[in-house]
Design an enzyme around this catalytic site. Structure first.
Site, PDB file in Angstrom:
ATOM      1  N   SER A 208       0.823  -1.197   0.000  1.00 23.84           N
ATOM      2  CA  SER A 208       0.000   0.000   0.000  1.00 23.84           C
ATOM      3  C   SER A 208       0.867   1.262   0.000  1.00 23.84           C
ATOM      4  O   SER A 208       1.707   1.430  -0.874  1.00 23.84           O
ATOM      5  CB  SER A 208      -0.953  -0.032   1.198  1.00 23.84           C
ATOM      6  OG  SER A 208      -1.940   0.959   1.089  1.00 23.84           O
ATOM      7  N   ASP A 390      -8.429  -5.833  -6.106  1.00 30.24           N
ATOM      8  CA  ASP A 390      -8.258  -4.632  -5.295  1.00 30.24           C
ATOM      9  C   ASP A 390      -8.681  -3.412  -6.104  1.00 30.24           C
ATOM     10  O   ASP A 390      -8.054  -3.080  -7.109  1.00 30.24           O
ATOM     11  CB  ASP A 390      -6.790  -4.505  -4.869  1.00 30.24           C
ATOM     12  CG  ASP A 390      -6.509  -3.211  -4.120  1.00 30.24           C
ATOM     13  OD1 ASP A 390      -7.444  -2.654  -3.522  1.00 30.24           O
ATOM     14  OD2 ASP A 390      -5.347  -2.762  -4.134  1.00 30.24           O
ATOM     15  N   HIS A 443      -6.274  -5.974  -1.396  1.00 32.51           N
ATOM     16  CA  HIS A 443      -5.324  -4.878  -1.271  1.00 32.51           C
ATOM     17  C   HIS A 443      -4.044  -5.267  -0.544  1.00 32.51           C
ATOM     18  O   HIS A 443      -2.993  -4.665  -0.769  1.00 32.51           O
ATOM     19  CB  HIS A 443      -5.999  -3.712  -0.545  1.00 32.51           C
ATOM     20  CG  HIS A 443      -5.161  -2.481  -0.461  1.00 32.51           C
ATOM     21  ND1 HIS A 443      -4.656  -1.840  -1.572  1.00 32.51           N
ATOM     22  CD2 HIS A 443      -4.693  -1.772   0.610  1.00 32.51           C
ATOM     23  CE1 HIS A 443      -3.944  -0.789  -1.198  1.00 32.51           C
ATOM     24  NE2 HIS A 443      -3.961  -0.729   0.111  1.00 32.51           N
TER      25      HIS A 443
END
Length: 465
Positions: A208, A390, A443
């Site tokens: 991320s 995601d 994610h």
């Protein structure tokens, strides 16, 4: 004579007090944890926790969890893991993605939540068996054995994240480039206290938002090896999952991704393409028609879970939601017995939260692509992977910036049947970069931890994916 004797005694006492202070300071800075509240019996791996001070006065105390490889820690690679946010505790990695423990998913009843062992930790030797049923009435059992494991440092950064804290008021706000320098300093000092790991191959990684910090950190370490720091850090490469790299590229990929996943209609998508011309963020305010279409897109996807579109979007933490374990982790980390076992400084923070998104922070790296370029020139290996479900950081945006590097493809496969994560995409480039998608992944690695582990262990072992 008596005066000299008293002076000598005072000096001796002062020396003893200094030694006692240093001993206490050192024992408080790092400790071996053999038992954790919530886990039954002794830990089946070696865990160390502690603080490393960074800054001119070591005013910033960065907290870490260090888990040794369960195979051969003397020779296995060392891996530094940074969570995203910025401001998400590294417990996110340790308990939900690639560590040897996780929360036991059960309804909270007021007592301390339980921990259980995982089978997918990147610190373990993984032997997996997978039975595959094909359309034909036959079965195949495939066994995967990956001898390479890593020792992992899970680091809480920036200051204010997890259990990391500052002894004084910070003069400068944390920033992307500043964190790359601070984490480099952390590594130097950590290795200074753990000299037995100096020669081990080092990899850094995260997911991320750490897609901004990790490539810059790799460059900092590389520069330090040539300019300032002896002995050099044995850096070999880096790993990033669903990384934020270039905000506009990543965010603009959401609408094409949503269309490809049948989350919006063909008509809406075609209108968006024509009116917005592929630019869906930071839209010119005068383009009111585009703004209306983007708002329509937002309404169409407001109930979609951006982190894993296969799951419903939970607004409440209920036992049947995937985010319920975050609530359990919060109860666990705030328990006094847990803090005592982890040797948390009582003056460090108040209530622990998994992601402290209120930390003052400057996002000063607009794009980490130039860092990837420099790291490739310096010869570092990299693994970039994306969960293909995601919506928050779609793989389409990651593919776009990787293509912009213009490196030739030396190997690729679009569909696999010989690994447990069936049906996925993988490309290896001439710059030692590998890009892979994880089928059904979200994610972070927590949504497909076993498949992520197989992928990582093959890559770090030098095996083709």
């Amino acid at each position: 004579m008596a005066k000299d004797y008293v002076s000598s005694v005072l000096k001796s006492l002062l020396l003893i007090l200094q030694l006692v202070f240093l001993s206490q300071h050192q024992s408080a800075s790092a400790s071996i944890v053999k038992f954790l509240p919530g886990f039954e019996g002794p830990l089946p791996f070696e865990l160390e926790t502690g603080y490393i001070g960074v800054g001119e006065e070591e005013e910033m105390q960065l907290f870490y969890y260090f888990i040794k490889s369960e195979r051969n820690p003397e020779e296995d690679p060392l891996f530094l893991w940074l969570s995203g946010g910025p401001g998400c505790s590294s417990i996110s990695g340790l308990l939900f993605e690639n560590g040897p423990l996780t929360m036991k998913l059960e309804e909270y009843n007021g007592t301390l939540p339980s921990l259980v062992s995982t089978t997918y930790s990147w610190t373990k030797v993984t032997t997996q068996k997978k039975v595959i049923n094909f359309i034909r009435p036959s079965q195949y059992t495939l066994t995967y054995h990956f001898p390479q494991t890593t020792s992992i440092i899970f680091l809480d950064q920036p200051v204010g994240t997890g259990f990391s804290y500052s002894r004084t008021q910070l003069v400068d706000k944390p920033s992307d480039s500043g964190e790359a320098k601070r984490v480099h300093e952390f590594l130097q000092k950590w290795l200074g206290k753990h000299e037995e790991f100096i020669s081990n191959p080092l990899y850094v990684g995260g997911d991320s938002y750490s897609g901004k910090v990790v490539p810059a950190l790799v460059q900092e370490i590389s520069k330090g090896n040539y300019q300032c720091c002896k002995p050099p850090i044995n850096l070999q490469g880096y790993v990033l999952g669903n990384p934020l790299t270039e905000f506009e590229t990543d965010m603009n990929s959401r609408i094409p991704f949503a269309h490809g996943m049948a989350l919006i209609s063909d008509e809406l998508y075609e209108s968006l393409k024509i009116i917005c011309k592929g630019k869906y963020v930071n839209v010119d305010p005068s383009n009111t028609e585009c703004l209306k279409l983007v708002e329509e897109y937002n309404k169409c996807t407001e109930t979609v879970n951006p982190f894993l579109i296969l799951e419903p979007f939970y607004e409440a933490e209920t036992p049947d939601s995937y985010i319920y374990r975050y609530l359990l982790a919060t109860y666990w980390a705030n328990d006094e017995s847990v803090r005592k076992a982890l040797q948390i400084n009582k003056e460090s923070i108040g209530r622990w939260i998994r992601c402290n998104l209120d930390i003052p922070y400057t996002q000063d790296i607009i794009s980490s692509v130039p860092y990837h370029v420099d790291n490739s020139i310096d010869g570092y290996r990299s693994l970039i992977y994306s969960g293909d479900h995601d919506l928050g950081m779609p793989y389409l945006g990651t593919q776009a910036w990787i293509r912009s590097l213009n490196y030739s493809v030396i190997d690729h496969t679009d569909f696999f049947l010989n690994l447990p994560f069936l049906g996925r995409y993988r490309r290896t480039y001439a710059n030692k970069m590998t890009f892979a998608t994880i089928k059904g992944g979200g994610h972070t690695a927590e949504f497909k931890p076993e498949e992520s582990s197989v992928m990582f262990q093959r890559w770090i072992s030098g095996q083709p994916l």
